[in-house]
Design a protein around this motif. Sequence first.
Motif, mmCIF file in Angstrom:
data_model
loop_
_atom_site.group_PDB
_atom_site.id
_atom_site.type_symbol
_atom_site.label_atom_id
_atom_site.label_comp_id
_atom_site.label_asym_id
_atom_site.label_seq_id
_atom_site.Cartn_x
_atom_site.Cartn_y
_atom_site.Cartn_z
ATOM 1 N N ASP A 45 -63.748 31.324 -7.469
ATOM 2 C CA ASP A 45 -64.492 31.549 -8.714
ATOM 3 C C ASP A 45 -64.148 32.903 -9.322
ATOM 4 O O ASP A 45 -63.963 33.021 -10.533
ATOM 5 N N MET A 46 -64.043 33.921 -8.480
ATOM 6 C CA MET A 46 -63.765 35.277 -8.958
ATOM 7 C C MET A 46 -62.395 35.371 -9.630
ATOM 8 O O MET A 46 -62.199 36.132 -10.568
ATOM 9 N N ILE A 47 -61.446 34.568 -9.154
ATOM 10 C CA ILE A 47 -60.082 34.602 -9.688
ATOM 11 C C ILE A 47 -59.846 33.462 -10.683
ATOM 12 O O ILE A 47 -58.763 33.345 -11.243
ATOM 13 N N ALA A 48 -60.850 32.634 -10.917
ATOM 14 C CA ALA A 48 -60.744 31.474 -11.823
ATOM 15 C C ALA A 48 -59.651 30.524 -11.350
ATOM 16 O O ALA A 48 -58.669 30.261 -12.040
ATOM 17 N N MET A 49 -59.869 30.025 -10.138
ATOM 18 C CA MET A 49 -58.924 29.113 -9.506
ATOM 19 C C MET A 49 -59.755 28.040 -8.794
ATOM 20 O O MET A 49 -60.841 28.343 -8.304
ATOM 21 N N ASP A 50 -59.251 26.826 -8.723
ATOM 22 C CA ASP A 50 -60.010 25.820 -7.986
ATOM 23 C C ASP A 50 -59.911 26.098 -6.484
ATOM 24 O O ASP A 50 -58.983 26.753 -6.011
ATOM 25 N N ARG A 51 -60.895 25.619 -5.748
ATOM 26 C CA ARG A 51 -61.012 25.922 -4.317
ATOM 27 C C ARG A 51 -59.788 25.452 -3.529
ATOM 28 O O ARG A 51 -59.299 26.151 -2.643
ATOM 29 N N THR A 52 -59.271 24.284 -3.835
ATOM 30 C CA THR A 52 -58.120 23.734 -3.114
ATOM 31 C C THR A 52 -56.883 24.607 -3.307
ATOM 32 O O THR A 52 -56.148 24.889 -2.356
ATOM 33 N N THR A 53 -56.659 25.045 -4.533
ATOM 34 C CA THR A 53 -55.512 25.918 -4.814
ATOM 35 C C THR A 53 -55.689 27.257 -4.115
ATOM 36 O O THR A 53 -54.730 27.808 -3.561
ATOM 37 N N MET A 54 -56.922 27.784 -4.093
ATOM 38 C CA MET A 54 -57.180 29.040 -3.386
ATOM 39 C C MET A 54 -56.882 28.871 -1.898
ATOM 40 O O MET A 54 -56.223 29.735 -1.296
ATOM 41 N N ALA A 55 -57.340 27.782 -1.308
ATOM 42 C CA ALA A 55 -57.079 27.548 0.117
ATOM 43 C C ALA A 55 -55.573 27.513 0.388
ATOM 44 O O ALA A 55 -55.099 28.084 1.379
ATOM 45 N N SER A 56 -54.811 26.896 -0.509
ATOM 46 C CA SER A 56 -53.347 26.858 -0.360
ATOM 47 C C SER A 56 -52.737 28.247 -0.477
ATOM 48 O O SER A 56 -51.793 28.577 0.242
ATOM 49 N N ASN A 57 -53.271 29.060 -1.386
ATOM 50 C CA ASN A 57 -52.770 30.425 -1.563
ATOM 51 C C ASN A 57 -53.103 31.316 -0.371
ATOM 52 O O ASN A 57 -52.404 32.300 -0.115
ATOM 53 N N LEU A 58 -54.170 31.004 0.340
ATOM 54 C CA LEU A 58 -54.575 31.813 1.494
ATOM 55 C C LEU A 58 -53.723 31.531 2.728
ATOM 56 O O LEU A 58 -53.575 32.405 3.592
ATOM 57 N N LYS A 59 -53.150 30.338 2.839
ATOM 58 C CA LYS A 59 -52.399 29.961 4.042
ATOM 59 C C LYS A 59 -51.272 30.930 4.379
ATOM 60 O O LYS A 59 -51.186 31.403 5.519
ATOM 61 N N PRO A 60 -50.371 31.274 3.422
ATOM 62 C CA PRO A 60 -49.310 32.220 3.792
ATOM 63 C C PRO A 60 -49.855 33.613 4.120
ATOM 64 O O PRO A 60 -49.313 34.310 4.982
ATOM 65 N N LEU A 61 -50.929 34.020 3.458
ATOM 66 C CA LEU A 61 -51.537 35.318 3.762
ATOM 67 C C LEU A 61 -52.115 35.325 5.176
ATOM 68 O O LEU A 61 -51.993 36.323 5.900
ATOM 69 N N ALA A 62 -52.712 34.214 5.573
ATOM 70 C CA ALA A 62 -53.253 34.103 6.929
ATOM 71 C C ALA A 62 -52.126 34.064 7.958
ATOM 72 O O ALA A 62 -52.219 34.709 9.015
ATOM 73 N N ARG A 63 -51.046 33.322 7.650
ATOM 74 C CA ARG A 63 -49.900 33.260 8.578
ATOM 75 C C ARG A 63 -49.312 34.642 8.828
ATOM 76 O O ARG A 63 -48.875 34.943 9.932
ATOM 77 N N GLU A 64 -49.305 35.467 7.778
ATOM 78 C CA GLU A 64 -48.757 36.822 7.909
ATOM 79 C C GLU A 64 -49.763 37.803 8.494
ATOM 80 O O GLU A 64 -49.443 38.980 8.671
ATOM 81 N N GLY A 65 -50.975 37.350 8.754
ATOM 82 C CA GLY A 65 -51.997 38.221 9.330
ATOM 83 C C GLY A 65 -52.622 39.177 8.328
ATOM 84 O O GLY A 65 -53.185 40.201 8.711
ATOM 85 N N LEU A 66 -52.532 38.841 7.039
ATOM 86 C CA LEU A 66 -53.074 39.718 5.996
ATOM 87 C C LEU A 66 -54.528 39.388 5.675
ATOM 88 O O LEU A 66 -55.265 40.228 5.155
ATOM 89 N N VAL A 67 -54.940 38.151 5.978
ATOM 90 C CA VAL A 67 -56.331 37.726 5.838
ATOM 91 C C VAL A 67 -56.682 36.859 7.042
ATOM 92 O O VAL A 67 -55.800 36.326 7.722
ATOM 93 N N THR A 68 -57.981 36.726 7.264
ATOM 94 C CA THR A 68 -58.470 35.732 8.211
ATOM 95 C C THR A 68 -59.354 34.764 7.440
ATOM 96 O O THR A 68 -59.988 35.149 6.451
#
Length: 150
Positions: A61-84
């Motif tokens: 919501d904060m970035i004006a993106m649908d939840r599914t697209t946000m979840a997809s965008n988080l996957k590479p960040l999580a793989r790299e250890g940048l987010v949990t």
Amino acid sequence: MNTAVTRPIGRCNNLALRKAARYLGATYDKALASSGLRATQFSILQKLSAHGDMTISSLADMIAMDRTTMASNLKPLAREGLVTVEPSAADRRARIVSITPDGLSRMKAAFPLWEAMQTRFEEKFGAGAAARLRASLEAVLDTGFQPWAE
């Protein structure tokens, strides 16, 4: 016989916005490339560093993106250890996103690249025009459309 409809396309708000977004997005991606982050990833890390842990839905919501697209965008960040991304203790259906120390470090390292691109854009486009553009684009979000409402 030419059946093309051209007049409405010339005044299509969506096309004009998407063209500018692709152009500017690619410009920011190129500016951030040496950090290993894309512009959207930088924005996600920046929001998490500024606002702390939040659900995927809140971040979307904060970035004006649908939840599914946000979840997809988080996957590479999580793989790299940048987010949990972990289940919420309060609601096991919700997933909580947190920036890691490595994510904060990467975002801070990318910040000068982002800031330099901001400065370049404002020098070419004009600082006042850039401020008006941001205000106009924010106003678009207040038009009342609900593109991701269920």
